[in-house]
Each structure stands twice: as C-alpha cells, then as structure tokens.
Design an enzyme around this catalytic site. Structure first.
Site, PDB file in Angstrom:
ATOM      1  N   LYS A  11       0.811  -1.202  -0.030  1.00 61.00           N
ATOM      2  CA  LYS A  11      -0.090  -0.086   0.119  1.00 61.00           C
ATOM      3  C   LYS A  11       0.908   1.115   0.179  1.00 61.00           C
ATOM      4  O   LYS A  11       2.220   1.241   0.256  1.00 61.00           O
ATOM      5  CB  LYS A  11      -1.020  -0.139   1.196  1.00 61.00           C
ATOM      6  CG  LYS A  11      -0.290   0.377   2.454  1.00 61.00           C
ATOM      7  CD  LYS A  11      -0.005   1.695   2.851  1.00 61.00           C
ATOM      8  CE  LYS A  11       0.734   1.607   4.366  1.00 61.00           C
ATOM      9  NZ  LYS A  11       1.490   3.202   4.723  1.00 61.00           N
ATOM     10  N   LEU A  96      11.556  -4.659   3.020  1.00 60.02           N
ATOM     11  CA  LEU A  96      11.178  -4.600   4.534  1.00 60.02           C
ATOM     12  C   LEU A  96      11.067  -3.023   4.965  1.00 60.02           C
ATOM     13  O   LEU A  96      11.966  -2.381   4.604  1.00 60.02           O
ATOM     14  CB  LEU A  96      12.237  -5.494   4.964  1.00 60.02           C
ATOM     15  CG  LEU A  96      12.118  -6.908   4.574  1.00 60.02           C
ATOM     16  CD1 LEU A  96      13.574  -7.645   5.428  1.00 60.02           C
ATOM     17  CD2 LEU A  96      11.254  -7.633   4.655  1.00 60.02           C
ATOM     18  N   GLY A  99       7.356   1.384   4.952  1.00 58.83           N
ATOM     19  CA  GLY A  99       6.414   2.070   4.956  1.00 58.83           C
ATOM     20  C   GLY A  99       5.269   1.851   3.965  1.00 58.83           C
ATOM     21  O   GLY A  99       4.402   2.599   3.602  1.00 58.83           O
ATOM     22  N   LEU A 100       5.340   0.385   3.383  1.00 60.52           N
ATOM     23  CA  LEU A 100       4.281   0.005   2.274  1.00 60.52           C
ATOM     24  C   LEU A 100       3.642  -1.239   2.959  1.00 60.52           C
ATOM     25  O   LEU A 100       2.981  -1.758   2.187  1.00 60.52           O
ATOM     26  CB  LEU A 100       5.284  -0.639   1.188  1.00 60.52           C
ATOM     27  CG  LEU A 100       6.230   0.660   0.540  1.00 60.52           C
ATOM     28  CD1 LEU A 100       7.006  -0.114  -0.420  1.00 60.52           C
ATOM     29  CD2 LEU A 100       5.161   1.568   0.068  1.00 60.52           C
ATOM     30  N   GLY A 103       4.681  -6.218   5.892  1.00 62.17           N
ATOM     31  CA  GLY A 103       4.291  -7.290   6.988  1.00 62.17           C
ATOM     32  C   GLY A 103       2.911  -7.472   7.112  1.00 62.17           C
ATOM     33  O   GLY A 103       2.449  -8.534   7.275  1.00 62.17           O
ATOM     34  N   SER A 104       2.138  -6.206   7.315  1.00 56.14           N
ATOM     35  CA  SER A 104       0.704  -6.461   7.338  1.00 56.14           C
ATOM     36  C   SER A 104       0.092  -7.060   6.099  1.00 56.14           C
ATOM     37  O   SER A 104      -0.804  -7.693   6.297  1.00 56.14           O
ATOM     38  CB  SER A 104       0.145  -5.103   7.472  1.00 56.14           C
ATOM     39  OG  SER A 104       0.610  -4.282   8.658  1.00 56.14           O
ATOM     40  N   ALA A 105       0.642  -6.821   4.751  1.00 59.17           N
ATOM     41  CA  ALA A 105      -0.074  -7.278   3.679  1.00 59.17           C
ATOM     42  C   ALA A 105       0.175  -8.958   3.833  1.00 59.17           C
ATOM     43  O   ALA A 105      -0.813  -9.553   3.474  1.00 59.17           O
ATOM     44  CB  ALA A 105       0.565  -6.928   2.405  1.00 59.17           C
ATOM     45  N   ASP A 137      -2.717  -1.944  10.123  1.00 53.05           N
ATOM     46  CA  ASP A 137      -2.674  -1.899   8.805  1.00 53.05           C
ATOM     47  C   ASP A 137      -3.449  -3.091   8.169  1.00 53.05           C
ATOM     48  O   ASP A 137      -3.844  -3.366   6.988  1.00 53.05           O
ATOM     49  CB  ASP A 137      -1.387  -1.716   8.212  1.00 53.05           C
ATOM     50  CG  ASP A 137      -1.011  -0.359   8.430  1.00 53.05           C
ATOM     51  OD1 ASP A 137      -1.832   0.635   8.740  1.00 53.05           O
ATOM     52  OD2 ASP A 137       0.414   0.034   7.933  1.00 53.05           O
TER      53      ASP A 137
END
Length: 284
Positions: A11, A96, A99-100, A103-105, A137
């Site tokens: 994201k 890693l 800010g994208l 890990g949540s994805a 997130d």
C-alpha cells in the site's frame, strides 16, 4: 485442498494526518490508503499437529514468532480451533520496513488464505475485525483498494477506486522505525496538513493531476529531519517528471505519480540508484 497460493499487495498513503495523541499512547490518524500492484507471493500448505512453519526468500526477515505472517497463522488456528497447522512459504518483493505495509499485507494474505484453505467461510469483515488485534494496517490489507482509515488506522471507509496510475517508488537501503518517528512528532507543531475531504473529491472525480497536487503526509517533517536524503529523493522525482511525490507511511519509501508508465520508466533510468531500490508499479 492441501495447498494454496495467495498474493499480498503493498500500500501507499495518498494522505496521512495525525490528529492527536490518545490516552492509550497511540495516535489518532486520518489517512487515505491505496493498494498497489507491488506484491509478495505466499504459498500455504497444511501441516499436521497445528504446527506453524515460515520460510522466506529474504534472509534478513525473521521467520519466528515475531513475524506477522506467523502471528496471523497462530491467531487463525487459536481463534477457530483449527485441527491442522500451516507451512508458509513467503516470496518477498515488497521491501522490508519501507512504509508499504509489507508485513501487514503478508499477515492479511495468510488470514485470507487460511480462511479458504480450511473452508471457514468467514466474511471479510470478520477477518478484518480479527486482524486488527495484531496490526492496525491489516484490516486495510484484507480489504484493499482505496479507503479512508481512521482511529489507529483500523477504521475503514471504502472509496471509489482510483484510476490506474503509474508510480515510481524509491526505497533507500535503510529502514525507519515507525515508533521513533511517532515519538518525535509534536502534533501541535504540524505546519501543513492534508485536506482529506478535497482529496476524496479528486478521487471521486478521477482527477489524477489534482490528486498528485493534494498529496500530503505530516510525518515527512520528522522522517526527513532524521534522513535528509529523502527530501532530495522527493525533489529528484519531481525534477524527473512526477506530477506529485510523497513519502509513504513513516518512510523511508518515497514515490512519484506519473502520467504514464513509460514516463515512470524514463524517470527511473535517470534516478540515482546508489543504495536504493527503484520500483515501477501502479495503483491497483
């Protein structure tokens, strides 16, 4: 079914505003989040005895109980009293600590995948409610698309999807601590805030040029103070044809919006690539 492949999309933030520090120590935010085509690929396989195994193509990523994909699998097994475990093979493409929401994805993909693998038939809303217990997130990553996120990021209002927009992402070799950035943020000192309502209108009108002009992230001031190079990356993107540029999340990834994919490719060829990942993507 004993094996399943699932994608995990990154994201970006189109806006990020921090309203105040809450009594629980977290910060109340209001931000517009957007899924992009950049993605990790996960393979889930059933394991006997409720075991959890995680392996990853990126050696730097820990695959123990601290890994969000591992936490998501454990949460699903315990919450739904599953009678088997899961082996997770993670092919990383999302950088890693960038800010994208990589890990949540991955965690969201594990939850979506296990829901199908085990035939649980849980709704997206059920998974989002559960996912927020391990990461703010994760609900957005389960839902995807375009949405306003409030609270600590877990309260979502879906928006009309943005048109397909070409993006150029620049990720320096270092990582940024989200905790450190928020700890240094003085909400009263924020000089420029995003106009969230105006950005929503530009999205509804599919006005990409106005969208690019309305990009705003209040965390830039803190992160750029810690890593001045990021402001130069943002300016370099603009000089190379970006309609607008912004840091995503707490950084350090900075992206630019371009009129076409070929324009993004030309800009990428002109960017200084030293110790940086240069990624061409698009909204999804």
């Amino acid at each position: 079914m004993f094996k399943l492949d699932v994608d995990a999309r990154a994201k970006i933030n189109l806006t990020l505003d921090v309203l105040y520090r809450r009594p629980d120590g977290y910060h109340e935010v209001e931000m517009i989040m957007q899924s992009i085509a950049l993605k990790d690929h996960l393979t889930l396989e059933l394991l006997p005895g409720r075991a959890i195994e995680v392996s990853c193509s990126t050696p730097e990523l820990l695959c123990d109980e601290s890994n969000l994909a591992y936490k998501a699998a454990k949460l699903m097994i315990e919450e739904f009293s599953l009678d088997a475990g899961v082996k997770i093979t993670l092919n990383k493409n999302i950088p890693l600590a960038a800010g994208l929401a990589g890990g949540s994805a991955d965690a969201a993909a594990v939850m979506i995948g296990m829901n199908e693998l085990f035939g649980l038939k849980k709704s997206e809303e059920d998974l989002m409610m559960l996912g927020k217990t391990i990461g703010a997130d994760i609900p957005f990553c389960i839902h995807g698309g375009t949405a306003v996120a409030r609270g600590i990021g877990e309260k979502l209002t879906p928006l009309k999807p943005v048109p397909k927009i070409a993006l150029l992402l620049v990720k320096p070799h270092y990582s940024v601590s989200t905790k450190q950035v928020y700890s240094r943020l003085n909400v009263k000192d924020i000089k420029s805030r995003p106009d969230t309502a105006a950005m929503i209108r530009t999205i509804l009108n599919e006005d990409v040029a106005a969208m690019a002009k309305g990009l705003c992230n209040v965390l830039e001031e803190v992160t750029f103070g810690l890593y001045p190079e990021l402001s130069f990356i943002k300016e370099e993107l603009r000089k190379n044809g970006a309609l607008g540029s912004l840091m995503s999340g707490s950084g350090p990834t900075v992206y630019g919006i371009f009129e076409t994919r070929s324009a993004a490719q030309r800009a990428a060829a002109r960017m200084d690539t030293g110790n940086k990942a240069i990624i061409i993507s698009e909204t999804q």
